[in-house]
Design a protein around this motif. Structure first.
Motif, short mmCIF file in Angstrom:
data_model
loop_
_atom_site.label_atom_id
_atom_site.label_comp_id
_atom_site.label_asym_id
_atom_site.label_seq_id
_atom_site.Cartn_x
_atom_site.Cartn_y
_atom_site.Cartn_z
N GLY A 292 -16.18 47.83 -42.12
CA GLY A 292 -15.15 48.81 -42.43
C GLY A 292 -15.47 50.11 -41.72
N SER A 293 -14.50 50.94 -41.65
CA SER A 293 -14.73 52.26 -41.06
C SER A 293 -13.91 53.28 -41.84
CB SER A 293 -14.34 52.28 -39.58
OG SER A 293 -12.97 52.02 -39.43
N LEU A 294 -14.42 54.48 -41.86
CA LEU A 294 -13.73 55.57 -42.53
C LEU A 294 -13.39 56.62 -41.49
CD1 LEU A 294 -16.07 55.98 -45.63
CD2 LEU A 294 -13.84 54.90 -45.56
N PRO A 295 -12.17 57.13 -41.53
CA PRO A 295 -11.83 58.19 -40.57
C PRO A 295 -12.62 59.45 -40.92
CG PRO A 295 -10.05 57.84 -42.13
CD PRO A 295 -11.08 56.78 -42.40
N LEU A 296 -13.22 60.04 -39.93
CA LEU A 296 -14.03 61.24 -40.16
C LEU A 296 -13.24 62.48 -39.78
CD1 LEU A 296 -17.48 59.97 -38.86
CD2 LEU A 296 -16.67 60.13 -41.20
#
Length: 123
Positions: free
Chosen positions: A110-114
Motif C-alpha cells: 500500500g502507499s499513502l499520499p504524502l
C-alpha cells in the motif's frame, strides 16, 4: 477426523475466488453493468499451480493472489513467496490467509499520499 491438506487448500482457494467474484458482481450491479455468466468469472482457482506455479487464483487483473489456510502461521515466508511470484509475473502481490475459526486476513502493498493538506497556507 483428519483433513487432507490439499483438499483444505483447494477449498480455501474456491472460497476466496467465490468471494472475489461476488464482490465484482456487486460492483457491476451498483454501476448498472450486466452480470457475468459464471463461466466468465474473473477469479478462478488455478488448477495448474502445482505443475507450473503461479498465482493460486487466476484473474485478468494482474493480481498475484496467494491463499493460505493453515493453523500455523508463516506470514513472512508466505509473503516472500507471494513477492517472488509477483516479481516473475509483474503482478500485484496479495496474500490472503486464515486459521481455523478465524476471519480471513489480507497482506498487500500500500502507499499513502504524502501531502500536507493540514498545513496552513499562510505559512
Amino acid at each position: 477426523m483428519t483433513i487432507n491438506i490439499r483438499t483444505k487448500g483447494a477449498q480455501a482457494e474456491r472460497e476466496i475466488a467465490e468471494t472475489l467474484n461476488s464482490m465484482v458482481g456487486l460492483i457491476r450491479q451498483e454501476n448498472d453493468f450486466c452480470s457475468l455468466p459464471s463461466r466468465d468469472a474473473l477469479f478462478q482457482r488455478n488448477q495448474n499451480q502445482s505443475a507450473v506455479g503461479g498465482s493460486d487464483i487466476s484473474n485478468p487483473l494482474g493480481l498475484e493472489i496467494e491463499v493460505k489456510r493453515q493453523e500455523q502461521l508463516s506470514i513472512n515466508f508466505w509473503w516472500s513467496q507471494c513477492l517472488a511470484s509477483a516479481e516473475r509475473t509483474g503482478g500485484i502481490p496479495i496474500l490472503i490467509f486464515r486459521q481455523n475459526r478465524k476471519a480471513w486476513r489480507v497482506c498487500m502493498l500500500g502507499s499513502l499520499p504524502l501531502t500536507n493538506r493540514w498545513k496552513n497556507s499562510a505559512d
